[in-house]
Design a protein around this motif. Structure first.
Motif, PDB file in Angstrom:
ATOM      1  N   MET A   1      -9.660 -26.666 -18.332  1.00 54.97           N
ATOM      2  CA  MET A   1      -9.251 -25.686 -19.338  1.00 54.97           C
ATOM      3  C   MET A   1      -9.542 -24.268 -18.856  1.00 54.97           C
ATOM      4  O   MET A   1      -8.724 -23.359 -19.025  1.00 54.97           O
ATOM      5  CB  MET A   1      -9.988 -25.957 -20.653  1.00 54.97           C
ATOM      6  CG  MET A   1      -9.555 -27.245 -21.354  1.00 54.97           C
ATOM      7  SD  MET A   1      -7.837 -27.171 -21.943  1.00 54.97           S
ATOM      8  CE  MET A   1      -8.012 -25.945 -23.249  1.00 54.97           C
ATOM      9  N   ASN A   2     -10.695 -24.074 -18.247  1.00 50.66           N
ATOM     10  CA  ASN A   2     -11.075 -22.754 -17.752  1.00 50.66           C
ATOM     11  C   ASN A   2     -10.170 -22.313 -16.606  1.00 50.66           C
ATOM     12  O   ASN A   2      -9.710 -21.164 -16.561  1.00 50.66           O
ATOM     13  CB  ASN A   2     -12.532 -22.775 -17.304  1.00 50.66           C
ATOM     14  CG  ASN A   2     -12.988 -21.436 -16.766  1.00 50.66           C
ATOM     15  OD1 ASN A   2     -12.953 -20.428 -17.467  1.00 50.66           O
ATOM     16  ND2 ASN A   2     -13.418 -21.419 -15.506  1.00 50.66           N
ATOM     17  N   GLU A   3      -9.908 -23.217 -15.681  1.00 43.95           N
ATOM     18  CA  GLU A   3      -9.113 -22.866 -14.510  1.00 43.95           C
ATOM     19  C   GLU A   3      -7.635 -22.743 -14.848  1.00 43.95           C
ATOM     20  O   GLU A   3      -6.887 -22.022 -14.180  1.00 43.95           O
ATOM     21  CB  GLU A   3      -9.339 -23.903 -13.406  1.00 43.95           C
ATOM     22  CG  GLU A   3     -10.735 -23.772 -12.802  1.00 43.95           C
ATOM     23  CD  GLU A   3     -11.150 -24.998 -12.006  1.00 43.95           C
ATOM     24  OE1 GLU A   3     -10.293 -25.894 -11.831  1.00 43.95           O
ATOM     25  OE2 GLU A   3     -12.308 -25.051 -11.582  1.00 43.95           O
ATOM     26  N   TRP A   4      -7.204 -23.469 -15.893  1.00 38.12           N
ATOM     27  CA  TRP A   4      -5.804 -23.352 -16.308  1.00 38.12           C
ATOM     28  C   TRP A   4      -5.498 -21.957 -16.817  1.00 38.12           C
ATOM     29  O   TRP A   4      -4.414 -21.416 -16.563  1.00 38.12           O
ATOM     30  CB  TRP A   4      -5.509 -24.389 -17.381  1.00 38.12           C
ATOM     31  CG  TRP A   4      -4.080 -24.369 -17.873  1.00 38.12           C
ATOM     32  CD1 TRP A   4      -3.585 -23.713 -18.956  1.00 38.12           C
ATOM     33  CD2 TRP A   4      -2.984 -25.033 -17.260  1.00 38.12           C
ATOM     34  NE1 TRP A   4      -2.235 -23.924 -19.081  1.00 38.12           N
ATOM     35  CE2 TRP A   4      -1.828 -24.738 -18.050  1.00 38.12           C
ATOM     36  CE3 TRP A   4      -2.830 -25.848 -16.135  1.00 38.12           C
ATOM     37  CZ2 TRP A   4      -0.570 -25.220 -17.726  1.00 38.12           C
ATOM     38  CZ3 TRP A   4      -1.572 -26.330 -15.823  1.00 38.12           C
ATOM     39  CH2 TRP A   4      -0.463 -26.020 -16.612  1.00 38.12           C
ATOM     40  N   THR A   5      -6.436 -21.344 -17.532  1.00 38.18           N
ATOM     41  CA  THR A   5      -6.215 -20.008 -18.095  1.00 38.18           C
ATOM     42  C   THR A   5      -6.114 -18.936 -17.012  1.00 38.18           C
ATOM     43  O   THR A   5      -5.457 -17.915 -17.211  1.00 38.18           O
ATOM     44  CB  THR A   5      -7.352 -19.637 -19.062  1.00 38.18           C
ATOM     45  OG1 THR A   5      -8.607 -19.674 -18.359  1.00 38.18           O
ATOM     46  CG2 THR A   5      -7.393 -20.609 -20.232  1.00 38.18           C
ATOM     47  N   ILE A   6      -6.756 -19.178 -15.865  1.00 34.81           N
ATOM     48  CA  ILE A   6      -6.704 -18.187 -14.778  1.00 34.81           C
ATOM     49  C   ILE A   6      -5.782 -18.648 -13.648  1.00 34.81           C
ATOM     50  O   ILE A   6      -5.722 -18.013 -12.595  1.00 34.81           O
ATOM     51  CB  ILE A   6      -8.115 -17.913 -14.222  1.00 34.81           C
ATOM     52  CG1 ILE A   6      -8.730 -19.194 -13.649  1.00 34.81           C
ATOM     53  CG2 ILE A   6      -9.004 -17.315 -15.290  1.00 34.81           C
ATOM     54  CD1 ILE A   6     -10.088 -18.961 -12.984  1.00 34.81           C
ATOM     55  N   HIS A   7      -5.061 -19.735 -13.904  1.00 30.43           N
ATOM     56  CA  HIS A   7      -4.091 -20.268 -12.936  1.00 30.43           C
ATOM     57  C   HIS A   7      -4.721 -20.499 -11.566  1.00 30.43           C
ATOM     58  O   HIS A   7      -4.165 -20.129 -10.535  1.00 30.43           O
ATOM     59  CB  HIS A   7      -2.900 -19.310 -12.805  1.00 30.43           C
ATOM     60  CG  HIS A   7      -2.223 -19.020 -14.110  1.00 30.43           C
ATOM     61  ND1 HIS A   7      -1.458 -19.952 -14.791  1.00 30.43           N
ATOM     62  CD2 HIS A   7      -2.220 -17.887 -14.882  1.00 30.43           C
ATOM     63  CE1 HIS A   7      -0.995 -19.419 -15.908  1.00 30.43           C
ATOM     64  NE2 HIS A   7      -1.450 -18.175 -15.999  1.00 30.43           N
ATOM     65  N   ASP A   8      -5.886 -21.125 -11.574  1.00 24.81           N
ATOM     66  CA  ASP A   8      -6.599 -21.407 -10.330  1.00 24.81           C
ATOM     67  C   ASP A   8      -5.945 -22.597  -9.623  1.00 24.81           C
ATOM     68  O   ASP A   8      -5.788 -23.671 -10.218  1.00 24.81           O
ATOM     69  CB  ASP A   8      -8.065 -21.724 -10.630  1.00 24.81           C
ATOM     70  CG  ASP A   8      -8.938 -21.679  -9.396  1.00 24.81           C
ATOM     71  OD1 ASP A   8      -8.442 -22.038  -8.317  1.00 24.81           O
ATOM     72  OD2 ASP A   8     -10.108 -21.286  -9.514  1.00 24.81           O
TER      73      ASP A   8
END
Length: 284
Positions: free
Chosen positions: A35-42
């Protein structure tokens, strides 16, 4: 390290408990990280998905594990990659461990079938995967406030060393038990050194122990090269993996033979011994 007797697994609730600890904890952490990485498109998220799915499929297609076990392995792989993303990842020693253990289970299968200690042809089940790799996955998850809110190189190195020590111990245990049955001759019980039949919990052989130590050293060496660790850290990993190897045989001889622990619990606890010892020693 002790000779595993696969047929007739007692204390099945212990195996289920391991699954209930490892799989939900790993899945929740993967979800939160995703969820965290999805928001920053990691891109790490896509890399993690691709690597873990490929790992699970490879294990399943090689018939090294059942479908549920392969899925459990994929979840654990995702945890390890999220903890150590990129080329320098704990997935590398994990793959080396898998190759070593898969080869060990298939060498001398006819001999193991005669002894009635051969692994099932359909491969390992989910609880066996959780027992052998669960500690490595848990070591990759921030389990303390220091790891979660104030991460530091010190806690990061402790986590990494614990992960690799758990993987090295799992490799050592499988190699010593599987190949000890083929090349080691009649085993002796660790606690009394008296000869016991092959397949006895806590039984060890010199050849099996030596092969297990070599397996631990191989996994540790791969980790040292992958993460560019110093020799002291590599020595800690090997020594703690060997400590866990003997802890496995001790637990098998004392507790598993009495019906207090099953093989999955013994494997989980022995990797836990290796991980805790390594994580502590690397910070001393």
């Amino acid at each position: 390290m002790h000779q595993k007797n696969y047929p007739g697994r007692p204390l099945h609730w212990q195996s289920q408990l391991l699954l209930l600890i490892v799989v939900p904890a790993s899945s929740i952490w993967i979800f939160l990280q995703a969820m965290n990485e999805w928001t920053i498109h990691d891109p790490v998220l896509l890399q993690m998905a691709g690597i873990s799915i490929a790992f699970g499929l490879a294990v399943w297609l090689a018939r090294a594990a059942t479908g549920y076990a392969a899925a459990t392995g994929a979840i654990i792989t995702a945890c390890l990659y999220l903890c150590t993303p990129g080329w320098r990842t704990a997935v590398v020693p994990l793959i080396v461990m898998l190759v070593l253990t898969l080869a060990a289970t298939r060498i001398g299968r006819a001999r193991k079938e005669q002894l009635d200690t051969a692994e099932e042809k359909r491969g390992r089940n989910a609880s066996q995967v959780a027992a052998n790799l669960g500690v490595a996955a848990l070591a990759a998850i921030p389990l303390t406030a220091a790891q979660l809110f104030t991460p530091s190189p010190r806690t990061g190195m402790a986590s990494l060393t614990a992960i690799v020590a758990a993987l090295a111990e799992a490799a050592a245990d499988t190699l010593s038990s599987e190949l000890g049955q083929v090349y080691g001759g009649r085993p002796r019980l660790l606690t009394t050194l008296k000869p016991v039949p092959a397949g006895t919990d806590g039984g060890i052989t010199f050849a099996g122990t030596a092969i297990g130590c070599i397996g631990a050293a191989i996994v540790a060496a791969v980790a040292v090269l992958t993460f560019q660790l110093n020799l002291r850290t590599g020595a800690i990993i090997v020594s703690c993996a060997i400590l866990g190897l003997f802890a496995d045989s001790f637990l098998g001889a004392v507790f598993e033979r009495r019906g207090w622990l099953n093989n999955d619990a013994v494997n989980f606890l022995s990797t836990l011994v290796a991980a805790i010892a390594a994580g502590w020693l690397v910070q001393v």
